[in-house]
Design a protein around this motif. Sequence first.
Motif, short mmCIF file in Angstrom:
data_model
loop_
_atom_site.label_atom_id
_atom_site.label_comp_id
_atom_site.label_asym_id
_atom_site.label_seq_id
_atom_site.Cartn_x
_atom_site.Cartn_y
_atom_site.Cartn_z
N VAL A 121 78.75 13.42 -1.00
CA VAL A 121 79.17 12.10 -1.50
C VAL A 121 78.64 11.01 -0.57
CG1 VAL A 121 81.14 10.61 -2.05
CG2 VAL A 121 81.19 13.04 -2.69
N LEU A 122 78.65 11.26 0.74
CA LEU A 122 78.08 10.30 1.68
C LEU A 122 76.60 10.07 1.37
CD1 LEU A 122 78.09 8.45 4.14
CD2 LEU A 122 77.79 10.48 5.59
N LYS A 123 75.86 11.12 1.10
CA LYS A 123 74.44 10.97 0.74
C LYS A 123 74.29 10.10 -0.51
CE LYS A 123 72.84 15.37 2.68
NZ LYS A 123 72.30 16.69 2.36
N SER A 124 75.17 10.30 -1.49
CA SER A 124 75.13 9.48 -2.71
C SER A 124 75.42 8.02 -2.40
CB SER A 124 76.14 10.00 -3.74
OG SER A 124 75.77 11.28 -4.19
N LEU A 125 76.42 7.78 -1.55
CA LEU A 125 76.74 6.41 -1.16
C LEU A 125 75.56 5.75 -0.45
CD1 LEU A 125 80.39 7.01 0.00
CD2 LEU A 125 79.72 5.27 -1.66
N ILE A 126 74.91 6.48 0.41
CA ILE A 126 73.74 5.96 1.13
C ILE A 126 72.63 5.61 0.13
CG2 ILE A 126 71.87 6.57 2.72
CD1 ILE A 126 74.00 8.30 4.24
N ASN A 127 72.30 6.56 -0.75
CA ASN A 127 71.23 6.32 -1.74
C ASN A 127 71.55 5.16 -2.66
OD1 ASN A 127 69.34 8.30 -0.94
ND2 ASN A 127 70.50 9.89 -1.98
N GLU A 128 72.80 5.09 -3.12
CA GLU A 128 73.21 3.99 -4.01
C GLU A 128 73.09 2.65 -3.30
OE1 GLU A 128 74.06 3.79 -7.22
OE2 GLU A 128 73.72 5.92 -7.51
N SER A 129 73.49 2.61 -2.03
CA SER A 129 73.42 1.37 -1.27
C SER A 129 71.98 0.90 -1.09
CB SER A 129 74.08 1.55 0.10
OG SER A 129 74.08 0.34 0.81
N VAL A 130 71.11 1.80 -0.70
CA VAL A 130 69.70 1.45 -0.50
C VAL A 130 69.11 0.92 -1.81
CG1 VAL A 130 67.40 2.37 0.02
CG2 VAL A 130 69.35 3.01 1.46
N SER A 131 69.35 1.61 -2.91
CA SER A 131 68.83 1.17 -4.22
C SER A 131 69.41 -0.19 -4.62
CB SER A 131 69.18 2.19 -5.31
OG SER A 131 68.55 3.41 -5.04
N PHE A 132 70.71 -0.35 -4.48
CA PHE A 132 71.39 -1.58 -4.86
C PHE A 132 70.85 -2.77 -4.07
CE2 PHE A 132 74.89 -4.57 -3.91
CZ PHE A 132 75.19 -5.01 -5.18
N LEU A 133 70.74 -2.63 -2.74
CA LEU A 133 70.29 -3.75 -1.91
C LEU A 133 68.81 -4.05 -2.09
CD1 LEU A 133 72.36 -3.01 1.30
CD2 LEU A 133 72.66 -4.93 -0.28
N GLN A 134 67.99 -3.02 -2.29
CA GLN A 134 66.56 -3.26 -2.51
C GLN A 134 66.34 -3.94 -3.86
OE1 GLN A 134 64.90 0.67 -1.73
NE2 GLN A 134 64.28 0.01 0.31
N GLU A 135 67.19 -3.66 -4.83
CA GLU A 135 67.08 -4.30 -6.14
C GLU A 135 67.60 -5.75 -6.07
OE1 GLU A 135 69.26 -3.57 -10.33
OE2 GLU A 135 68.24 -1.80 -9.51
N MET A 136 68.70 -5.94 -5.35
CA MET A 136 69.31 -7.25 -5.25
C MET A 136 68.49 -8.20 -4.37
SD MET A 136 73.26 -7.95 -4.65
CE MET A 136 73.96 -9.57 -4.63
N TYR A 137 67.87 -7.64 -3.33
CA TYR A 137 67.08 -8.44 -2.39
C TYR A 137 65.69 -7.83 -2.24
CZ TYR A 137 71.71 -10.18 -1.12
OH TYR A 137 72.97 -10.72 -1.16
N PRO A 138 64.85 -7.95 -3.26
CA PRO A 138 63.52 -7.32 -3.20
C PRO A 138 62.67 -7.90 -2.04
CG PRO A 138 63.73 -8.66 -5.19
CD PRO A 138 65.04 -8.69 -4.50
N ALA A 139 61.90 -7.04 -1.41
CA ALA A 139 61.02 -7.49 -0.32
C ALA A 139 59.97 -8.42 -0.89
CB ALA A 139 60.38 -6.28 0.34
N LYS A 140 59.68 -9.46 -0.17
CA LYS A 140 58.69 -10.44 -0.65
C LYS A 140 57.32 -10.11 -0.13
CE LYS A 140 61.94 -13.73 -1.88
NZ LYS A 140 62.42 -13.90 -3.03
#
Length: 140
Positions: A121-140
């Motif tokens: 579940v920790l791995k899922s939380l980590i993966n979800e967080s990385v995806s969520f933040l990269q989508e919300m704040y895309p690298a310019k």
Amino acid sequence: MYELKTKETDNSVIEFIEQVDSPKKREDAYKLLDLFTETTGFEAKMWGPSIIGFGSYHYKYESGHEGDAPLVGFSPRKAKISLYFAPGETKRGELLKQFGKLTTGKACVYINKVADIDVEVLKSLINESVSFLQEMYPAK
């Protein structure tokens, strides 16, 4: 102007972990270091004096406040281990129900030891967080 305290530093992650007083907490910090590194694919970096972060993103709020932060991270603090991830509120809530023994703050999840939680579940939380933040704040 507000000065952000938690910035990426060149301090050694290993040296920081070696300074953790409790041998059990130090052992858990190494377990988390391996788990976060393996799950994210990012090298661990120190953020401020006590947060071990993985990856980074740049945020800018409507207020004009902006800065950089790790995508995910943890800190083996004296009382509890703090885990930092932001997988969106709905997904976070669902995953935390299956996570194990924890307490939560506004942005943190606190655990006593790795043995109290479901590592998958920790791995899922980590993966979800990385995806969520990269989508919300895309690298310019």
